[in-house]
Design a protein around this motif. Structure first.
Motif, PDB file in Angstrom:
ATOM      1  N   LEU A 110       0.801  -1.217   0.000  1.00 22.78           N
ATOM      2  CA  LEU A 110       0.000   0.000   0.000  1.00 22.78           C
ATOM      3  C   LEU A 110       0.834   1.268   0.000  1.00 22.78           C
ATOM      4  O   LEU A 110       0.281   2.367   0.039  1.00 22.78           O
ATOM      5  CB  LEU A 110      -0.927   0.012   1.234  1.00 22.78           C
ATOM      6  CG  LEU A 110      -1.792  -1.249   1.413  1.00 22.78           C
ATOM      7  CD1 LEU A 110      -2.638  -1.138   2.670  1.00 22.78           C
ATOM      8  CD2 LEU A 110      -2.682  -1.467   0.203  1.00 22.78           C
ATOM      9  N   ARG A 111       2.156   1.132  -0.060  1.00 24.13           N
ATOM     10  CA  ARG A 111       2.980   2.336  -0.024  1.00 24.13           C
ATOM     11  C   ARG A 111       2.922   3.037  -1.380  1.00 24.13           C
ATOM     12  O   ARG A 111       2.596   2.410  -2.407  1.00 24.13           O
ATOM     13  CB  ARG A 111       4.416   2.001   0.358  1.00 24.13           C
ATOM     14  CG  ARG A 111       5.236   1.345  -0.742  1.00 24.13           C
ATOM     15  CD  ARG A 111       6.710   1.591  -0.494  1.00 24.13           C
ATOM     16  NE  ARG A 111       7.575   0.939  -1.453  1.00 24.13           N
ATOM     17  CZ  ARG A 111       7.822   1.391  -2.671  1.00 24.13           C
ATOM     18  NH1 ARG A 111       7.206   2.477  -3.122  1.00 24.13           N
ATOM     19  NH2 ARG A 111       8.669   0.752  -3.472  1.00 24.13           N
ATOM     20  N   PRO A 112       3.225   4.360  -1.440  1.00 27.38           N
ATOM     21  CA  PRO A 112       3.214   5.082  -2.707  1.00 27.38           C
ATOM     22  C   PRO A 112       4.126   4.431  -3.740  1.00 27.38           C
ATOM     23  O   PRO A 112       5.231   4.003  -3.422  1.00 27.38           O
ATOM     24  CB  PRO A 112       3.718   6.479  -2.316  1.00 27.38           C
ATOM     25  CG  PRO A 112       3.346   6.619  -0.881  1.00 27.38           C
ATOM     26  CD  PRO A 112       3.467   5.243  -0.289  1.00 27.38           C
ATOM     27  N   GLY A 113       3.630   4.350  -4.971  1.00 26.39           N
ATOM     28  CA  GLY A 113       4.382   3.718  -6.046  1.00 26.39           C
ATOM     29  C   GLY A 113       3.923   2.307  -6.348  1.00 26.39           C
ATOM     30  O   GLY A 113       4.373   1.709  -7.322  1.00 26.39           O
ATOM     31  N   ARG A 114       3.024   1.777  -5.521  1.00 18.43           N
ATOM     32  CA  ARG A 114       2.463   0.451  -5.781  1.00 18.43           C
ATOM     33  C   ARG A 114       0.944   0.590  -5.825  1.00 18.43           C
ATOM     34  O   ARG A 114       0.424   1.224  -6.719  1.00 18.43           O
ATOM     35  CB  ARG A 114       2.951  -0.535  -4.722  1.00 18.43           C
ATOM     36  CG  ARG A 114       4.453  -0.858  -4.880  1.00 18.43           C
ATOM     37  CD  ARG A 114       5.043  -1.583  -3.699  1.00 18.43           C
ATOM     38  NE  ARG A 114       6.479  -1.836  -3.895  1.00 18.43           N
ATOM     39  CZ  ARG A 114       7.302  -2.199  -2.952  1.00 18.43           C
ATOM     40  NH1 ARG A 114       6.860  -2.372  -1.706  1.00 18.43           N
ATOM     41  NH2 ARG A 114       8.584  -2.419  -3.204  1.00 18.43           N
ATOM     42  N   PHE A 115       0.246   0.010  -4.860  1.00 20.64           N
ATOM     43  CA  PHE A 115      -1.205   0.242  -4.785  1.00 20.64           C
ATOM     44  C   PHE A 115      -1.433   1.465  -3.909  1.00 20.64           C
ATOM     45  O   PHE A 115      -1.830   1.361  -2.751  1.00 20.64           O
ATOM     46  CB  PHE A 115      -1.912  -0.989  -4.218  1.00 20.64           C
ATOM     47  CG  PHE A 115      -1.900  -2.173  -5.129  1.00 20.64           C
ATOM     48  CD1 PHE A 115      -2.669  -2.186  -6.281  1.00 20.64           C
ATOM     49  CD2 PHE A 115      -1.102  -3.267  -4.857  1.00 20.64           C
ATOM     50  CE1 PHE A 115      -2.646  -3.271  -7.136  1.00 20.64           C
ATOM     51  CE2 PHE A 115      -1.072  -4.355  -5.702  1.00 20.64           C
ATOM     52  CZ  PHE A 115      -1.843  -4.354  -6.851  1.00 20.64           C
ATOM     53  N   ASP A 116      -1.160   2.627  -4.492  1.00 20.17           N
ATOM     54  CA  ASP A 116      -1.237   3.848  -3.691  1.00 20.17           C
ATOM     55  C   ASP A 116      -2.585   4.551  -3.829  1.00 20.17           C
ATOM     56  O   ASP A 116      -2.777   5.629  -3.278  1.00 20.17           O
ATOM     57  CB  ASP A 116      -0.105   4.806  -4.064  1.00 20.17           C
ATOM     58  CG  ASP A 116       0.016   5.006  -5.561  1.00 20.17           C
ATOM     59  OD1 ASP A 116      -0.799   4.435  -6.302  1.00 20.17           O
ATOM     60  OD2 ASP A 116       0.933   5.732  -5.979  1.00 20.17           O
ATOM     61  N   ARG A 117      -3.533   3.981  -4.566  1.00 20.16           N
ATOM     62  CA  ARG A 117      -4.885   4.534  -4.634  1.00 20.16           C
ATOM     63  C   ARG A 117      -5.868   3.468  -4.170  1.00 20.16           C
ATOM     64  O   ARG A 117      -6.006   2.434  -4.799  1.00 20.16           O
ATOM     65  CB  ARG A 117      -5.207   4.975  -6.073  1.00 20.16           C
ATOM     66  CG  ARG A 117      -6.590   5.619  -6.213  1.00 20.16           C
ATOM     67  CD  ARG A 117      -6.702   6.894  -5.386  1.00 20.16           C
ATOM     68  NE  ARG A 117      -5.796   7.937  -5.852  1.00 20.16           N
ATOM     69  CZ  ARG A 117      -6.121   8.855  -6.747  1.00 20.16           C
ATOM     70  NH1 ARG A 117      -7.343   8.883  -7.244  1.00 20.16           N
ATOM     71  NH2 ARG A 117      -5.232   9.767  -7.108  1.00 20.16           N
ATOM     72  N   LEU A 118      -6.495   3.726  -3.028  1.00 20.64           N
ATOM     73  CA  LEU A 118      -7.466   2.799  -2.462  1.00 20.64           C
ATOM     74  C   LEU A 118      -8.870   3.342  -2.687  1.00 20.64           C
ATOM     75  O   LEU A 118      -9.156   4.497  -2.363  1.00 20.64           O
ATOM     76  CB  LEU A 118      -7.229   2.595  -0.957  1.00 20.64           C
ATOM     77  CG  LEU A 118      -6.176   1.551  -0.537  1.00 20.64           C
ATOM     78  CD1 LEU A 118      -4.796   1.937  -1.021  1.00 20.64           C
ATOM     79  CD2 LEU A 118      -6.190   1.372   0.976  1.00 20.64           C
ATOM     80  N   ILE A 119      -9.723   2.510  -3.265  1.00 22.23           N
ATOM     81  CA  ILE A 119     -11.101   2.913  -3.554  1.00 22.23           C
ATOM     82  C   ILE A 119     -12.038   1.952  -2.836  1.00 22.23           C
ATOM     83  O   ILE A 119     -12.023   0.738  -3.103  1.00 22.23           O
ATOM     84  CB  ILE A 119     -11.388   2.908  -5.070  1.00 22.23           C
ATOM     85  CG1 ILE A 119     -10.426   3.856  -5.800  1.00 22.23           C
ATOM     86  CG2 ILE A 119     -12.834   3.279  -5.342  1.00 22.23           C
ATOM     87  CD1 ILE A 119     -10.586   3.852  -7.310  1.00 22.23           C
ATOM     88  N   GLU A 120     -12.833   2.488  -1.928  1.00 24.13           N
ATOM     89  CA  GLU A 120     -13.768   1.639  -1.183  1.00 24.13           C
ATOM     90  C   GLU A 120     -15.032   1.415  -2.003  1.00 24.13           C
ATOM     91  O   GLU A 120     -15.597   2.342  -2.596  1.00 24.13           O
ATOM     92  CB  GLU A 120     -14.136   2.291   0.155  1.00 24.13           C
ATOM     93  CG  GLU A 120     -15.041   1.405   1.002  1.00 24.13           C
ATOM     94  CD  GLU A 120     -15.401   2.042   2.331  1.00 24.13           C
ATOM     95  OE1 GLU A 120     -16.049   1.366   3.152  1.00 24.13           O
ATOM     96  OE2 GLU A 120     -15.032   3.216   2.551  1.00 24.13           O
TER      97      GLU A 120
END
Length: 392
Positions: free
Chosen positions: A290-300
């Motif tokens: 979840l760190r920036p540069g990977r899955f850095d956009r979380l959408i619920e």
């Protein structure tokens, strides 16, 4: 004298006929012998194939200076092997597939590159048919996905001009049945991209290093089929928080996760490959994902509210033959409090079955009420069963 001459002439003609017949027989026997010789050679070659030892497949790790090669054998450890006559070392590169003899000491053949059948089966060749109009109640989430996934695929020049790096990966999280997979398919459809659907548990393989290899090949396939969207469903199967101690299986899953992190770091945000992942348990995911540069956009993707449930019902009812007299869709939507989109689709299907059982060709509002009650009963049974298992 004339009679003796005729007799000798007849004898000459008879001898010529016999010679001709014998020559034809010799020719036929020669043809048959040639046919039998070919058949014998065929069976000899087949017998040699049956008796010859099998070859061992290996992957080239490095090429040494003295005409020797380091390979990783599929049947054992890394080996330093020689080349047989006729194998050109210039054709061997790291990552190449080769065949070793039975003793595993010599490369006897360079194998053609091939895609893993498991990886190949993940690609959906036909574009998904799901569109944004087929998804109800998720307007905000659709807009966000279009901005972070679809727009960079369709118009990367805008981001380059502004110097903005869009997210590499998007993580969709929420309860089961809320439309996470449908959203990913809709993005692939609207952006005209190849859709590669992976269930994360498919990365968990039996042998050491196999899971990491499949992750690597999935990303290679995505780059080859670009523009493409890789959708990793149930990512918590390999992306759970790492622990210091564990079984060999858990360590293999950690190696697979590290390969996934490495692949996420290895491509640029404006490449024509986008990664979408989905999970029901965002709380157990490893922070490295979840760190920036990977899955850095979380959408619920939450359970639908009243308006969203009404929108979902309208989408399904449009495709059904429903008697609209006294049909109060607001009433039906209120009765489905706490239902997911998948539950609402199940209600519509069950209402259709109720009409079929009663011999009707139209679906009444009462059929929906009965279907809701039936789904509620099943939900209560599942909740009671899960509580029993929890406290058992």
């Amino acid at each position: 004298m004339s009679g003796e001459l005729d007799l000798s002439r007849d004898n000459t003609n008879s001898d010529e006929q016999i010679i001709k017949i014998l020559e034809e027989k010799i020719k036929a026997l020669q043809i048959e012998a040639e046919s039998l010789r070919k058949e014998l050679n065929y069976y000899k070659s087949e017998l040699e194939k049956l008796l010859s030892p099998p070859l061992i497949e290996a992957v080239v790790l490095d090429v040494l200076n003295n005409n020797r090669v380091i390979v990783r054998s599929t049947s054992g450890p890394n080996l330093v092997v020689n080349l047989s006559n006729g194998i050109d070392i210039s054709n061997i590169k790291p990552g190449s597939s080769v065949a070793l003899n039975q003793r595993g000491s010599t490369i006897v053949e360079i194998l053609p590159n091939r895609e893993d059948p498991l990886v190949k089966s993940m690609e959906i060749v036909e574009k998904p048919s799901v569109k944004y109009s087929d998804i109800g109640g998720l307007e905000k989430q659709i807009q966000e996905l279009r901005e972070v996934v679809e727009l960079p695929l369709k118009n990367p020049a805008i981001f380059k001009e502004l110097g903005v790096q869009p997210p590499k990966g998007v993580l969709l999280f929420g309860p089961p049945g809320t439309g996470k997979t449908m959203l990913a398919k809709a993005v692939a459809t609207e952006s005209n991209s190849t859709f590669i659907h992976v269930v994360a548990s498919e990365f968990a393989q039996k042998f050491v290093g196999e899971g990491a290899r499949i992750v690597r090949e999935v990303f290679e396939l995505a780059k080859k089929k670009a523009p493409s969207i890789v959708f990793i469903d149930e990512i918590d199967a390999i992306g759970a928080k790492r622990v210091d101690l564990g079984t060999s299986g858990e360590r293999e899953i950690q190696r697979t996760l590290m390969q996934l992190l490495s692949e996420l770091d290895g491509f640029q945000p404006l490449d024509n490959v986008k990664i979408i992942a989905a999970t029901n348990r965002v709380d157990i995911l490893d922070p490295a994902l979840l760190r920036p540069g990977r899955f850095d956009r979380l959408i619920e993707i939450p359970l639908p509210d009243l308006k969203a449930r009404k929108d979902i019902l309208q989408i399904y009812i449009k495709k059904m033959k429903v008697r609209l007299d006294n049909f109060d869709i607001d009433k039906i939507a209120r009765y489905t409090e706490g239902f997911s989109g998948a539950d609402i689709r199940n209600i519509c299907t069950e209402a259709g079955y109720i009409a079929i059982r009663e011999g009707r060709r139209e679906i009444y509002v009462d059929d929906f009420i009965k279907a809701i009650n039936r789904v509620n009963e099943n939900r209560k049974k599942e909740e009671y069963k899960s509580r029993e298992e929890k406290y058992a």
